[in-house]
Every structure is written in C-alpha cells, then in structure tokens.
Scaffold this motif. Structure first.
Motif, PDB file in Angstrom:
ATOM      1  N   SER A  39       0.760  -1.086  -0.161  1.00  0.00           N
ATOM      2  CA  SER A  39       0.017  -0.085   0.149  1.00  0.00           C
ATOM      3  C   SER A  39       0.858   1.254   0.161  1.00  0.00           C
ATOM      4  N   PRO A  40       0.169   2.336  -0.489  1.00  0.00           N
ATOM      5  CA  PRO A  40       1.122   3.711  -0.369  1.00  0.00           C
ATOM      6  C   PRO A  40       1.469   3.863   1.004  1.00  0.00           C
ATOM      7  N   LEU A  41       2.655   4.785   0.983  1.00  0.00           N
ATOM      8  CA  LEU A  41       3.170   5.352   2.282  1.00  0.00           C
ATOM      9  C   LEU A  41       3.120   6.562   2.335  1.00  0.00           C
ATOM     10  N   ASP A  42       3.145   7.367   3.543  1.00  0.00           N
ATOM     11  CA  ASP A  42       3.248   8.631   3.505  1.00  0.00           C
ATOM     12  C   ASP A  42       4.598   8.979   3.382  1.00  0.00           C
ATOM     13  N   ARG A  86      11.162  11.673   6.909  1.00  0.00           N
ATOM     14  CA  ARG A  86      11.834  11.980   8.348  1.00  0.00           C
ATOM     15  C   ARG A  86      12.574  10.473   8.638  1.00  0.00           C
ATOM     16  N   LEU A  87      12.056   9.332   8.406  1.00  0.00           N
ATOM     17  CA  LEU A  87      12.798   8.001   8.603  1.00  0.00           C
ATOM     18  C   LEU A  87      14.157   8.055   8.135  1.00  0.00           C
ATOM     19  N   TRP A 147      19.937   8.373   8.349  1.00  0.00           N
ATOM     20  CA  TRP A 147      21.266   8.967   7.490  1.00  0.00           C
ATOM     21  C   TRP A 147      21.877  10.060   7.960  1.00  0.00           C
ATOM     22  N   LYS A 148      21.304  10.540   8.837  1.00  0.00           N
ATOM     23  CA  LYS A 148      21.734  11.936   9.517  1.00  0.00           C
ATOM     24  C   LYS A 148      21.381  12.971   8.555  1.00  0.00           C
ATOM     25  N   GLN A 202      20.266  16.406   1.356  1.00  0.00           N
ATOM     26  CA  GLN A 202      19.816  17.812   1.126  1.00  0.00           C
ATOM     27  C   GLN A 202      18.298  17.720   0.900  1.00  0.00           C
ATOM     28  N   THR A 203      17.928  16.715   0.228  1.00  0.00           N
ATOM     29  CA  THR A 203      16.424  16.805  -0.100  1.00  0.00           C
ATOM     30  C   THR A 203      15.851  15.507  -0.386  1.00  0.00           C
ATOM     31  N   ILE A 204      14.561  15.018  -0.013  1.00  0.00           N
ATOM     32  CA  ILE A 204      14.039  13.855  -0.170  1.00  0.00           C
ATOM     33  C   ILE A 204      12.777  14.292  -0.934  1.00  0.00           C
ATOM     34  N   THR A 205      12.508  13.692  -2.239  1.00  0.00           N
ATOM     35  CA  THR A 205      11.428  14.104  -3.007  1.00  0.00           C
ATOM     36  C   THR A 205      10.450  12.664  -3.124  1.00  0.00           C
ATOM     37  N   GLU A 206       9.555  12.739  -3.028  1.00  0.00           N
ATOM     38  CA  GLU A 206       8.514  11.714  -3.452  1.00  0.00           C
ATOM     39  C   GLU A 206       8.127  11.730  -5.065  1.00  0.00           C
ATOM     40  N   ILE A 207       8.585  10.871  -5.823  1.00  0.00           N
ATOM     41  CA  ILE A 207       8.279  10.993  -7.224  1.00  0.00           C
ATOM     42  C   ILE A 207       7.435  10.246  -7.846  1.00  0.00           C
TER      43      ILE A 207
END
Length: 94
Positions: free
Chosen positions: A48-51, A57-58, A63-64, A69-74
C-alpha cells in the motif's frame, strides 16, 4: 543485528517489475540536474502507498540530516534522495 539484517537482505528476490530501471527526468523534480550525481532513487516495497513525509523523516533520522539535502517523493513509494556529496551517497550505499 546489522549482520542479521544483511543476511535477510541477501535473501531478497525481486520480481521482473521490481528490477526495472526507474527513469527520472530532471525537469520532473525540484532539484538541479547537476545534483543527480549525488542522488539515489529508492523504493519502499509495500503493498500500500506510504506517507512520503514520514518515510522522508525516517531516512533523515537513519542517514543524519547533514548528509541529506532533499528527499522528494516522485511516485507512490519511490523517492529521490539528494545527498550533500557523492561521498555521503556512497556511504549510504555501503
């Protein structure tokens, strides 16, 4: 614990669909094309799709923040992770 996790990861089998390359066009995400050299695309295997915000955030916690720099849901469960440097990216891969 790390050894047992690595052993489990070594036993993973992927379907043909899961082995397909993911192509991300630079214009489809909000980071400069030159940052792709320090980036990874990851997929969370889930039925199922996750938030996306929670997953980001996880990743940042694991990874500190200074490495990411960025995390983008594509796409649902697909993330583009841009790291501060190629060495930060390589450390995460190791």
């Amino acid at each position: 614990m790390a050894e047992s996790l690595l052993a489990k990861l070594g036993d993973l089998n992927f379907t043909a669909e899961e082995q397909d390359a993911v192509v991300v066009a630079p214009e489809s995400v909000a980071i400069p094309a030159e940052d792709f050299a320090c980036s990874l695309v990851g997929r969370v295997l889930s039925s199922s799709p996750l938030d996306g915000g929670r997953v980001a955030r996880l990743f940042r916690t694991i990874w500190k923040d200074d490495k990411v720099q960025t995390i983008t849901e594509i796409n649902p469960n697909f993330f583009l992770i841009a790291f501060a440097s190629s060495s930060s990216r390589d450390n995460v891969l190791k």
